[in-house]
Design a protein around this motif. Structure first.
Motif: not given
Length: 794
Positions: A55-67
């Motif tokens: 986002d605008a503050y570079a906070i990552p939303h990390i998504s994948a199909q396994s932990f």
């Protein structure tokens, strides 16, 4: 001649300007060290693609199909933004600072090598579950993938240190977690502090100065102190500031949404980058979001779809120092209950930048590692003895990482105590809640049990040759509270077990003022919301300041400027707001009073213990058990009383403040002195360049406020905030995406990044941001997208 001097001068100016331009150009070239947040990167170690949306503050939303793929992505993101912080953390625990900073790094290196904390991290790996070890490896693979893919220069710290990043290993992550345990443990420092002052202030003085928790009895110190320590002046560092964090929770009956609300703000030394890093992890049927620690593949404090959790330090006594008598006939032996035994030894080489490598023999006794004589505990043992440390963090079966990594999988409150069984160090006040309405508190962590005839009580170093001081096991039952009738739970490093609790956790709980204020504010509002919790987190009333200033004002009547100051203090309600003069007058008065009361007793050791010392100070000013004797000035033949010390201290304070801020007392501002200094490690402590890396900002709050911003009387800037909440969050289980978060600086540790300090103003103002977890809300806020895809070998 004059003409030549002018020409030479102009030539030197030209050379300096050219050199400055070259240096500036070189420094600016490090802008190319910034990572790319966009694009597609092929990496080794993934089983499927990983999406990192920022986002605008570079906070990552990390998504994948396994932990494991998600924590791979977290490792990659941590390395993008905090690689130097991670490098420094593992080098500190591994005793490898001298490799980059030279001789100044030797003392901490000797200490950490002597403790063997990194070796303990390596030893812990086989005791972790296969799932945890797989996650640690996936995280390391993510870090190493970024290192392998990085183009351009490394962040400027690496160039100044003369190193490049080494591959990350699973043991490095365990070491970072153990480093946090070291940061949060102070028992050994306190034990040394007591015996350090024994010669100066005597047994009765120690019992006065290290006052017990309110309501607890004064512990009687063992008789052997006088003979074992009474003839040797010891040396040691002051007690570190570790005891400050807040968390609280209310159940659905006490919230406007009908679901629990949970707040947490862990306090640590203020640094840039922040200790904390915000992140959202999404994998099938799971969302976890909150505060992470770079180097560790976990949400340490946060929430998922159904639960929330927060931590504060319990301050349990998990360290004991043992005085080991060295055989005067054979220095390779020490005394045990069965006679003389040989030290276990190992030799290590410490590399020293700009100097010669140092070969060191480290020793271990049956109690644990011997503290190196040239480390940070230098001169801490009497002549003819050494100090050995028993500490739960050194146990080879430390499985703390198991709970740390999987805590965010908990789907109900009942699952938290089950996971707590694997938690070893450091013991925490761990509060939790679920969307079914349940709330709870548990104190996970391993605490040693001591025999009933152990009169050292964990307060002072014990004779290592006497078996009655050995640990007899560990506390077997974890303290737990579930769904209390009050509907709320709060902790603030205060005493969190009842007086009839059957086990000793510590005799050194933090003062209860923050807890008392939180508890009162929770009870004052029948139905809480995120907004009321925000107001509590930003509350700046100092209950100790109110108690102390009433005693100070009672020393009147005052005249002149002292009368004006006393009138301001008399009307003050304890609010530590940056635009007010009273918090500044109070802080300066308290600082001067401490000097007037116990500097003469402590002598050269005074600055190491120059602080509020609340219970001691209240006992002295109220003359409890005759403690007003501390007000007598030993340098004079007369017998001074406390009233005279208070009045002189006010004169001292006003002299100091007038010299610095002028004579208009009403125009003085707490914020002019009380700035938060977010210090870069290690460059922030260097002259000139430190200012380029550090960040400062005015702050509300004080030493005992919920919105805490503590300061150090002995520092060059005695009212500047050095310790506080690097992370604040409020989790709403009625509407999880309405939860709010903030960290003290920014996501990036790169000084050339726009995200180096872009959250600092919001943090200092007590404001927050939201971190959504639904795909549509994330997409609406996304500014950058990076896709990591498995590299196909051909």
């Amino acid at each position: 001649m004059k003409r030549w001097l002018i020409r030479i001068g102009l030539g030197l100016v030209a050379i300096i300007m050219v050199a400055a331009l070259l240096i500036f150009d070189r420094v600016r070239s490090f802008e190319r060290s910034l990572p790319s947040y966009d694009g597609i990167a092929s990496v080794v170690g993934l089983s499927g693609p990983v999406h990192i949306a920022r986002d605008a503050y570079a906070i990552p939303h990390i998504s994948a199909q396994s932990f494991n793929d998600v924590v791979f992505g977290l490792g990659y993101a941590h390395a993008q933004d905090r690689l130097w912080q991670m490098e420094l953390a593992r080098r500190f625990v591994g005793g490898r600072l001298a490799e980059i900073v030279g001789e100044p790094g030797l003392a901490p290196d000797l200490t950490m090598r002597g403790l063997g904390l990194y070796r303990a991290a390596e030893n812990a790996l086989p005791h972790l579950t296969p799932e945890t070890r797989a996650a640690l490896q996936a995280y390391a693979d993510g870090v190493n993938a970024y290192i392998a893919n990085h183009e351009g220069p490394w962040p400027i710290e690496f160039a100044l240190a003369g190193i490049t990043p080494e591959p990350w290993k699973p043991a490095d992550s365990v070491a970072v977690l153990k480093g946090m345990s070291f940061t949060l443990s102070e028992n050994a420092f306190r034990e040394i502090a007591r015996v350090k002052l024994l010669q100066r202030i005597g047994r009765r003085g120690l019992e006065d100065f290290f006052a017990p928790y309110p309501g607890d009895p004064v512990p009687k110190l063992p008789e052997y102190l006088d003979t074992l320590f009474g003839v040797t002046q010891m040396g040691a560092a002051a007690i570190p500031d570790t005891t400050a964090s807040n968390n609280w929770v209310v159940d659905g009956a006490h919230s406007t949404s009908g679901k629990p609300l949970l707040a947490n703000d862990p306090h640590l030394p203020l640094t840039i980058p922040s200790t904390w890093y915000l992140a959202h992890l999404a994998y099938p049927d799971h969302d976890a979001v909150g505060g992470t620690l770079p180097g560790i593949p976990a949400i340490i404090a946060g929430r998922n779809r159904h639960t929330a959790w927060g931590v504060t330090n319990t301050g349990s006594d998990t360290q004991d120092l043992f005085v080991e008598r060295v055989n005067p006939e054979d220095s390779d032996e020490y005394q045990t209950p069965q006679g003389w035994a040989r030290f276990e030894t190992r030799e290590e080489t410490i590399k020293v930048r700009f100097g010669k490598d140092k070969r060191v023999i480290f020793r271990t006794t049956r109690h644990g590692p011997v503290l190196p004589e040239n480390g940070i505990f230098a001169n801490a043992a009497p002549r003819g003895y050494v100090l050995a440390l028993s500490w739960t963090a050194l146990a080879p079966d430390d499985t703390t990482m198991d709970m740390s990594i999987r805590v965010h999988d908990a789907q109900s409150a009942a699952e938290f105590p089950k996971g707590g069984a694997s938690f070893v160090t450091p013991m925490q006040n761990f509060i939790f809640a679920d969307d079914a309405g349940h709330i709870g508190l548990m104190l996970p962590g391993r605490v040693p049990m001591r025999a009933d005839d152990n009169d050292a009580q964990g307060l002072v170093p014990a004779p290592g040759w006497d078996a009655r001081y050995d640990w007899t096991g560990y506390v077997g039952t974890m303290a737990t509270i579930m769904d209390p009738p009050s509907g709320h739970i709060a902790t603030a490093n205060n005493k969190t077990v009842p007086n009839d609790y059957p086990y000793l956790l510590t005799r050194e709980w933090a003062d209860p003022y923050r807890f008392q204020r939180i508890d009162a504010l929770l009870a004052a509002t029948p139905k809480h919301s995120v907004a009321t919790f925000e107001a509590i987190q930003h509350d700046t009333v100092d209950l100790y300041a109110v108690e102390l200033k009433n005693l100070l004002v009672a020393a009147g009547p005052f005249e002149g400027r002292e009368k004006e100051a006393a009138a301001l203090m008399d009307a003050w309600d304890g609010i530590n707001r940056r635009d007010l003069p009273q918090p500044l007058i109070y802080a300066a008065w308290a600082r001067a009073l401490a000097k007037r009361i116990y500097a003469d007793e402590l002598g050269d050791d005074f600055t190491s213990f120059w602080g509020f010392e609340p219970q001691f100070m209240l006992h002295v000013l109220r003359n409890e058990d005759g403690e007003a004797r501390w007000c007598d000035d030993r340098a004079t033949p007369a017998i001074e009383d406390c009233r005279s010390r208070i009045r002189l201290a006010l004169e001292d304070a006003l002299d100091e403040l007038t010299k610095t801020y002028g004579s208009d007392m009403a125009g003085w501002r707490w914020g002019d002195a009380h700035v938060a200094i977010n210090v870069h490690r290690p460059l922030g402590n260097f002259p000139i360049i430190g200012g380029l890396f550090n960040r400062e900002i005015e702050m509300d709050g004080g030493a005992f406020t919920i919105f805490r911003a503590d300061y150090s009387f002995a520092s060059k800037r005695p009212y500047a905030a050095m310790h506080g909440a690097g992370y604040r969050a409020i989790y709403d289980l009625g509407d999880p995406d309405r939860s709010v978060y903030i960290i003290s600086t920014g996501e990036s540790g790169n000084v050339f990044s726009d995200h180096y300090d872009d959250l600092m103003k919001l943090w200092a103002a007590g404001e927050y941001i939201t971190i959504p977890t639904t795909p549509a809300a994330i997409a609406a806020k996304t500014k950058h997208t990076l896709i990591l895809q498995p590299k196909i070998n051909r």
